[in-house]
Design a protein around this motif. Structure first.
Motif, short mmCIF file in Angstrom:
data_model
loop_
_atom_site.label_atom_id
_atom_site.label_comp_id
_atom_site.label_asym_id
_atom_site.label_seq_id
_atom_site.Cartn_x
_atom_site.Cartn_y
_atom_site.Cartn_z
N GLY A 144 -1.32 7.06 5.76
CA GLY A 144 -0.52 6.70 6.91
C GLY A 144 0.69 5.87 6.55
O GLY A 144 1.70 6.38 6.09
N SER A 145 0.58 4.56 6.69
CA SER A 145 1.75 3.69 6.63
C SER A 145 2.44 3.65 5.27
O SER A 145 3.63 3.34 5.20
N ALA A 146 1.72 3.96 4.18
CA ALA A 146 2.35 3.92 2.86
C ALA A 146 2.66 5.31 2.31
O ALA A 146 3.37 5.44 1.31
N SER A 147 2.13 6.35 2.94
CA SER A 147 2.32 7.71 2.45
C SER A 147 3.73 8.22 2.79
O SER A 147 4.26 7.95 3.87
N LEU A 148 4.33 8.95 1.86
CA LEU A 148 5.69 9.45 2.04
C LEU A 148 5.68 10.75 2.86
O LEU A 148 6.14 11.81 2.42
N LEU A 149 5.17 10.64 4.05
CA LEU A 149 5.09 11.78 4.97
C LEU A 149 6.48 12.16 5.45
O LEU A 149 7.38 11.31 5.50
N PRO A 150 6.68 13.42 5.81
CA PRO A 150 8.04 13.85 6.20
C PRO A 150 8.50 13.20 7.50
O PRO A 150 7.69 12.87 8.38
N ASP A 151 9.81 13.02 7.57
CA ASP A 151 10.48 12.53 8.79
C ASP A 151 10.03 11.15 9.20
O ASP A 151 10.02 10.81 10.39
N THR A 152 9.64 10.33 8.23
CA THR A 152 9.30 8.93 8.49
C THR A 152 9.98 8.06 7.44
O THR A 152 10.11 8.45 6.28
N ILE A 153 10.42 6.89 7.86
CA ILE A 153 11.04 5.95 6.92
C ILE A 153 9.94 5.14 6.25
O ILE A 153 9.07 4.59 6.92
N ARG A 154 9.98 5.09 4.93
CA ARG A 154 8.94 4.43 4.16
C ARG A 154 9.55 3.56 3.06
O ARG A 154 10.60 3.88 2.50
N PRO A 155 8.86 2.46 2.73
CA PRO A 155 9.27 1.67 1.56
C PRO A 155 8.86 2.40 0.29
O PRO A 155 7.77 2.97 0.21
N ALA A 156 9.74 2.39 -0.71
CA ALA A 156 9.45 3.11 -1.95
C ALA A 156 10.07 2.40 -3.13
O ALA A 156 11.02 1.63 -3.00
N ALA A 157 9.48 2.65 -4.30
CA ALA A 157 10.13 2.33 -5.57
C ALA A 157 10.91 3.58 -5.95
O ALA A 157 10.31 4.61 -6.25
#
Length: 466
Positions: free
Chosen positions: A122-135
């Motif tokens: 959910g909240s950490a997964s790089l799912l499509p069309d969602t803004i996520r924190p990433a390295a």
């Protein structure tokens, strides 16, 4: 022969045997519910970068998203990795639970996750069309896809599409690849060529997996496409750049494997001679194996024998003095796990080292304090995950063949008996790899008789001659 299905397979026995617990404590779940991005407001906004993900169908724990561009000087790869370290409090309940688990364990009827699903899926997964924190890694490469410069920053990203390997393969054939990965086939082939130049060794053994089949299960040989290999090259490149970064900084954790023993290489040469496989003077093991037709019996035997070359995989952590052995013989150079932090513990800490080094700041004390314990934690979890996977395959094989003792099957002999161990055969009709008594010749196509299918003991055995 009609496809065979094993009914009544219950993987709960495997979960119980290896003490695999799906549930997390209330304290862990509370931390996940309250988790916030510790770097919010300090991240680069890279949401306009059209990243895409490539994963098995149905996957929800999406660690990586990529964008690959062909440039006048070569390639530029952007590779976003889920920033798990930004939402896990060091020393908290979730951190301690993850250290105890080590990695996500996959069973045919579902996974036992490293992190609670509301985070990993959910909240950490790089799912499509969602803004996520990433390295977010940025790697510049020359025309031959050799890395020239690498850096990693904390960023906000957005994946615009998700693909599976079969779709990428089909789109490549039809010339309709998404623009973000249009250069992936060329990149992948160049990186594969570079791997051979490094002396890397890749095995293409028939990998078994258990899949659902109606109300039962069957064993099949896992299909592998060129797209799998191209995508793997992206992860391998990033791991090699991460290893170089950590070695230059004198702090980090690497995945290692010692060089193959000369006796193992000589044994493989003898096998090649016996099978009539050409091995020209000066050719490396990796080049010989890469040149084999994977659909022949000789190739299966060669790949099986070559597993003796890739033994002793381990982890090494360092902070100051660089260890003597930092290479990975299967990859042909130093390598680090950094691309799957949702599913593997060590990646979170290695990513934190690289982020700090790339930013020119000190590696956090909590990361340095954890480094010495990581190799042992990962060894334990790797061992457990491997045994679980084998137990699930063995249980399904035995259930599949129960009641068929005495029947005769066509088989390929993968290993001959050598006095210390019995022969090993591959039975393609049921995708089973099992022990075989008698003394069949390595590489021979033979008929074998099923002599044992013990569901309780999870064992299958054949005999030659049939």
């Amino acid at each position: 022969m009609a496809r065979m299905t094993a009914h009544g397979v219950d993987f709960r026995s495997v979960r119980a045997e290896f003490a695999l617990e799906e549930e997390f404590s209330a304290a862990v779940l509370a931390e996940v519910a309250a988790a916030e991005d510790a770097w919010l407001g300090e991240r680069a906004d890279r949401t306009a970068l059209p990243l895409v993900t490539i994963d098995p169908p149905g996957s929800m724990d999406l660690d990586q998203a990529l964008h690959l561009e062909r440039t006048a000087s070569g390639f530029v790869l952007h590779y976003a990795i889920a920033d798990v370290g930004a939402v896990i409090r060091p020393g908290g309940a979730l951190d301690l639970a993850a250290r105890e688990r080590g990695q996500t364990v996959y069973l045919p009827d579902g996974s036992v996750p490293l992190h609670p699903r509301p985070l990993s899926e959910g909240s950490a997964s790089l799912l499509p069309d969602t803004i996520r924190p990433a390295a977010l890694w940025r790697i510049e490469l020359d025309h031959d896809a050799h890395p020239v410069e690498a850096s990693v920053v904390r960023a906000l990203v957005r994946s615009v599409a998700r693909f599976d390997y079969a779709t990428v393969q089909a789109d490549s054939r039809s010339g309709t690849l998404h623009p973000s990965i249009a250069a992936l086939p060329e990149f992948g082939r160049l990186r594969a060529a570079a791997a051979l130049d490094r002396g890397a060794i890749e095995l293409r053994l028939p990998e078994q997996r258990v899949v659902a089949d109606g109300d039962g299960w069957r064993v099949e040989i896992e299909p592998r496409t060129e797209a799998d290999d191209w995508n793997a090259e992206v992860s391998l490149l990033t791991g090699m750049c991460a290893a170089r970064m950590m070695l230059d900084a004198g702090v980090g954790v690497l995945r290692t494997m010692p060089a193959a023993a000369p006796s193992a290489v000589e044994s493989l040469r003898r096998t090649a001679d016996a099978l009539g496989v050409a091995w020209t003077d000066g050719a490396g093991v990796g080049a010989v194996l890469a040149g084999l037709d994977p659909n022949t019996a000789a190739s299966l035997v060669m790949m099986t024998e070559a597993t003796t070359l890739l033994r002793g995989a381990d982890y090494v952590a360092f902070d100051g003095e660089i260890p003597d052995a930092v290479g990975h013989s299967g990859i042909g150079g130093p390598y680090a796990h950094v691309t799957a932090p949702l599913r593997r513990l060590s990646d979170r800490f290695a990513a934190e080292v690289c982020l700090a080094v790339s930013a020119g700041v000190a590696v956090p004390d909590w990361v340095r304090a954890a480094l010495p314990s990581l190799p042992a934690l990962m060894r334990t979890s790797d061992f457990r995950a491997g045994r679980v996977d084998r137990a699930c395959v063995d249980l399904t094989e035995a259930t599949l063949l129960a009641g068929r003792v005495g029947e005769v099957f066509d088989a390929t002999v993968l290993r001959a008996s050598n006095g210390r161990r019995g022969a090993e055969v591959f039975v393609p009709a049921v995708s089973v790899i099992a022990k075989c008594t008698g003394d069949p010749g390595e590489g021979d196509e033979v008929k074998v008789r099923l002599t044992q299918a013990d569901v309780v003991g999870r064992s299958v055995q054949f005999a030659f001659p049939a």
